[in-house]
Design an enzyme around this catalytic site. Structure first.
Site, PDB file in Angstrom:
ATOM      1  N   ARG A   1       0.466  -1.325   0.200  1.00 53.60           N
ATOM      2  CA  ARG A   1      -0.346   0.243  -0.198  1.00 53.60           C
ATOM      3  C   ARG A   1       1.024   1.924  -0.531  1.00 53.60           C
ATOM      4  O   ARG A   1       0.469   1.946   0.491  1.00 53.60           O
ATOM      5  CB  ARG A   1      -1.078   0.296   1.091  1.00 53.60           C
TER       6      ARG A   1
ATOM      7  N   SER B   1     -11.218  -0.331   1.481  1.00 52.30           N
ATOM      8  CA  SER B   1     -10.430  -0.568   3.363  1.00 52.30           C
ATOM      9  C   SER B   1     -10.532   0.446   4.246  1.00 52.30           C
ATOM     10  O   SER B   1      -9.625   1.688   2.833  1.00 52.30           O
ATOM     11  CB  SER B   1      -9.615  -1.652   2.922  1.00 52.30           C
TER      12      SER B   1
ATOM     13  N   GLU C   1      -6.256   3.519   5.849  1.00 49.27           N
ATOM     14  CA  GLU C   1      -5.987   3.246   4.133  1.00 49.27           C
ATOM     15  C   GLU C   1      -5.950   4.799   3.193  1.00 49.27           C
ATOM     16  O   GLU C   1      -5.418   5.146   2.679  1.00 49.27           O
ATOM     17  CB  GLU C   1      -6.499   2.174   4.254  1.00 49.27           C
TER      18      GLU C   1
HETATM   19  N1  EPU Z   1     -12.368 -11.093   8.204  1.00 51.25           N
HETATM   20  C1  EPU Z   1     -12.525 -10.098   9.131  1.00 51.25           C
HETATM   21  N2  EPU Z   1     -14.161  -9.992   8.519  1.00 51.25           N
HETATM   22  C2  EPU Z   1     -13.935  -9.434   7.948  1.00 51.25           C
HETATM   23  C3  EPU Z   1     -13.711  -9.404   6.595  1.00 51.25           C
HETATM   24  C4  EPU Z   1     -11.787 -10.588   7.069  1.00 51.25           C
HETATM   25  O1  EPU Z   1     -12.219 -11.156  10.510  1.00 51.25           O
HETATM   26  O2  EPU Z   1     -14.900  -9.038   7.745  1.00 51.25           O
HETATM   27  C5  EPU Z   1     -10.751 -11.357   8.740  1.00 51.25           C
HETATM   28  C6  EPU Z   1     -10.376 -12.896   8.168  1.00 51.25           C
HETATM   29  O3  EPU Z   1      -9.677 -13.424   8.710  1.00 51.25           O
HETATM   30  C7  EPU Z   1      -9.468 -12.532   6.367  1.00 51.25           C
HETATM   31  C8  EPU Z   1      -9.290 -11.789   6.328  1.00 51.25           C
HETATM   32  O4  EPU Z   1      -9.914 -11.027   6.959  1.00 51.25           O
HETATM   33  O5  EPU Z   1      -9.663 -14.399   5.905  1.00 51.25           O
HETATM   34  C9  EPU Z   1      -8.711 -11.116   4.943  1.00 51.25           C
HETATM   35  O6  EPU Z   1     -10.547 -10.732   4.783  1.00 51.25           O
HETATM   36  P1  EPU Z   1      -9.922 -10.060   3.032  1.00 51.25           P
HETATM   37  O7  EPU Z   1      -9.663 -11.074   2.420  1.00 51.25           O
HETATM   38  O8  EPU Z   1     -11.724  -9.755   2.463  1.00 51.25           O
HETATM   39  O9  EPU Z   1      -9.218  -8.965   2.425  1.00 51.25           O
HETATM   40  P2  EPU Z   1      -8.646  -7.956   3.520  1.00 51.25           P
HETATM   41  O10 EPU Z   1      -6.770  -7.919   3.608  1.00 51.25           O
HETATM   42  O11 EPU Z   1      -9.614  -7.579   4.301  1.00 51.25           O
HETATM   43  C10 EPU Z   1      -7.448  -6.829   1.515  1.00 51.25           C
HETATM   44  C11 EPU Z   1      -6.752  -5.391   0.882  1.00 51.25           C
HETATM   45  C12 EPU Z   1      -8.681  -5.066   0.374  1.00 51.25           C
HETATM   46  C13 EPU Z   1      -8.660  -6.598  -0.744  1.00 51.25           C
HETATM   47  C14 EPU Z   1      -8.424  -7.531  -0.138  1.00 51.25           C
HETATM   48  C15 EPU Z   1      -7.898  -9.163  -1.534  1.00 51.25           C
HETATM   49  C16 EPU Z   1      -6.185  -4.184   2.314  1.00 51.25           C
HETATM   50  C17 EPU Z   1      -6.870  -2.718   3.628  1.00 51.25           C
HETATM   51  N3  EPU Z   1      -6.969  -3.926   2.139  1.00 51.25           N
HETATM   52  O12 EPU Z   1      -9.004  -6.505   2.472  1.00 51.25           O
HETATM   53  O13 EPU Z   1      -8.736  -3.973  -0.680  1.00 51.25           O
HETATM   54  O14 EPU Z   1      -9.645  -6.078  -1.881  1.00 51.25           O
HETATM   55  O15 EPU Z   1      -7.196  -7.696   0.322  1.00 51.25           O
HETATM   56  O16 EPU Z   1      -7.227  -8.859  -1.598  1.00 51.25           O
HETATM   57  O17 EPU Z   1      -5.219  -4.687   2.096  1.00 51.25           O
HETATM   58  C18 EPU Z   1      -8.837  -1.922  -0.168  1.00 51.25           C
HETATM   59  O18 EPU Z   1      -7.472  -1.454   0.065  1.00 51.25           O
HETATM   60  O19 EPU Z   1      -9.681  -1.086  -0.408  1.00 51.25           O
HETATM   61  C19 EPU Z   1      -8.891  -3.294  -0.657  1.00 51.25           C
HETATM   62  C20 EPU Z   1     -10.416  -3.237  -0.218  1.00 51.25           C
END
Ligand code: EPU
Length: 352
Positions: free
Chosen positions: A164, A242, A342
Site C-alpha cells: 500500500r 478498506s 488507508e
Molecule cells: N476478516 C474478518 N472479518 C471480515 C472480513 C475479513 O475477520 O469482515 C478476516 C478474515 O480472517 C479474512 C481476512 O480478514 O480471512 C482477510 O479478509 P479479506 O480477504 O476480505 O481481505 P482484507 O485483508 O480485509 C485486503 C485488502 C483489500 C483487498 C482484499 C483482497 C487491505 C487494506 N485491504 O483486505 O483491498 O480487496 O485484501 O485481496 O489490504 C482496499 O484496499 O480498499 C481493498 C478493498
C-alpha cells in the site's frame, strides 16, 4: 482552462462526504495539467489531484485550493520482448483497463478486477487484491515533476513499491502528478490463483485451469459479496473500500498477539508477507467489539466486510472520523495495535 468555483466534492467520491473545492478544473491532456499547475502557483493555491475518488475522505470544510481532476484517457498497446505493454492515461477507469487486458488474453492484473478508481491512482498506493499488486506489472510511470517542471519517466525501482505504499504517498508525496502508467502483461499466460477465496471458488466449481475471464468474473463476484464492488443502490458500497491497512507485525509482536488471542479463546488468522506477518485488520475490528453492521448515527461498519466504513446516507466527514477514532481506540485498548487509515484525507488540518 476553465476554473470553476465552489464545486461540491462529495459526489465525486465513493464515500460521498465532504465540502466543496474552492476552485476546480479538469485536465484532459498533459498540457492542461501544466496549465493548472501554473494557475495554482500564480494564485498561491494549494493543489489536490483527484482521480476516481474511491479512496478519499474529504473534510466538511472542503478544500481551500484548486482540485484538479485528471481525465487524461487512452490505452495504447505495444509489444516488448514477449510482453504486451499497455500504456494507459491516468484518467482511464481502472476496471476498463483490466477488462481490456483480459479481453486481449494477457495475464498480470486479472485479480485486480472490480476495483473502483482510475489508473493514475494505482501506483500511488500500490493497489493490490486477491494475490496481485500493480507493482508486479508496472513497467513505467510517466509523471509531471512539480520540482523541475519536467515530464519524467519513473522505472518500478524508482517508485519503491511496498504494501500500500510507493514514493508517491511517502517520500515524494505531492511532488509528482501521474500522467500515464505502463503495464507489462504476459500474453496467453495462466491467471494467478493464490488467494484462498479464489482457490475456493474454483475448487467448488471443480475448474482446474480457469481462464483469465473466469478469474475476472470470480473476483468481481467475491468483491460483490463483500460490497467492495460499486453496485448502484447497494448501501454497503458507499465507502472508501478498506478503511484501515492490515498491520504488518514482527515475529515477536505476532507471538504476543497469538498469546492474547489464545487467552481469549480465539484463533488469530495471519498471513506471511514479504514484509512481515500480516494480521487482518478486519478481524481485529470484529474482535474489539465492532460487529459488521455496527452503526453510529449516519455511519456504520459495512454489513458485509468489517473493514469498510459506510455512509448510510447524510453522513458528514466528522461522523466518519468519529467512527474511525472509536474503532482505532477499541483496537488499541483490546490488542495494543495501532490501526493506520488507508484512504487519503483531503482538506483536514493534519492527518486525522
Ligand atoms: N476478516 C474478518 N472479518 C471480515 C472480513 C475479513 O475477520 O469482515 C478476516 C478474515 O480472517 C479474512 C481476512 O480478514 O480471512 C482477510 O479478509 P479479506 O480477504 O476480505 O481481505 P482484507 O485483508 O480485509 C485486503 C485488502 C483489500 C483487498 C482484499 C483482497 C487491505 C487494506 N485491504 O483486505 O483491498 O480487496 O485484501 O485481496 O489490504 C482496499 O484496499 O480498499 C481493498 C478493498
Amino acid at each position: 482552462m476553465l476554473l470553476q468555483e465552489n464545486i461540491p466534492l462529495a459526489p465525486m467520491t465513493t464515500l460521498g462526504v465532504g465540502g466543496p473545492a474552492r476552485y476546480f478544473a479538469e485536465a484532459r491532456t498533459p498540457a492542461d495539467v501544466r496549465e493548472a499547475v501554473r494557475e495554482a502557483r500564480k494564485r498561491g493555491l494549494p493543489l489536490f489531484v483527484l482521480g476516481g475518488g474511491s479512496n478519499l475522505v474529504v473534510s466538511d470544510a472542503g478544500f481551500a485550493g484548486l482540485v484538479l481532476k485528471i481525465e487524461t484517457g487512452g490505452i495504447e498497446e505495444r509489444d516488448d520482448d514477449g510482453k504486451l505493454v499497455l500504456d494507459a492515461g491516468a484518467g482511464v477507469e481502472w476496471d476498463a483497463l483490466v477488462g481490456h487486458a483480459v479481453a486481449r488474453n494477457c495475464a498480470g492484473i486479472e485479480c485486480l478486477s472490480g476495483i473502483p478508481g482510475t489508473v493514475g491512482g494505482t501506483p500511488v498506493q500500490n493497489v493490490g487484491a486477491y494475490g496481485q499488486e500493480v507493482s508486479e506489472t508496472i513497467s513505467n510511470v510517466q509523471a509531471l515533476d512539480l520540482e523541475s517542471g519536467e515530464i519524467v519517466e519513473l522505472c518500478p525501482e524508482a517508485c519503491r513499491f511496498a504494501y500500500r505504499t510507493s514514493i508517491f504517498n511517502t517520500a515524494a508525496r505531492g511532488r509528482y502528478i501521474i500522467l500515464r502508467v505502463s503495464f507489462a502483461l504476459r500474453p496467453g499466460a495462466a491467471p494467478t490463483i493464490k488467494y484462498a477465496d479464489l482457490r475456493h471458488v474454483f475448487s467448488k466449481q471443480k475448474i482446474e485451469h480457469p481462464t483469465l475471464e473466469q478469474v475476472r468474473e470470480a473476483v468481481r463476484e467475491i468483491r460483490r459479496t463483500k460490497a467492495m464492488l460499486i453496485v448502484p443502490g447497494d448501501e454497503d458500497c458507499c465507502s472508501a473500500g478498506s478503511f484501515f491497512k492490515n498491520p504488518i507485525v514482527t515475529v515477536s509482536e505476532h507471538q504476543r498477539l497469538l498469546a492474547v488471542a489464545a487467552e481469549r479463546g480465539y484463533d488469530l488468522p495471519s498471513f506471511e508477507s514479504g514484509e512481515g506477518i500480516k494480521v487482518p485488520a478486519a478481524w481485529l475490528v470484529e474482535h474489539s467489539g465492532f460487529q459488521k453492521g455496527y452503526m453510529r448515527g449516519a455511519v456504520a461498519i459495512s454489513r458485509r466486510h468489517a473493514l469498510a466504513i459506510v455512509n448510510r446516507g447524510g453522513a458528514t466527514a466528522a461522523d466518519i472520523v468519529a467512527l474511525k477514532d472509536e474503532i482505532q481506540a477499541g483496537v488499541r485498548e483490546q490488542w495494543n495495535v495501532e490501526l493506520k487509515p488507508e484512504p487519503v484525507f483531503v482538506g483536514f488540518t493534519g492527518q486525522p
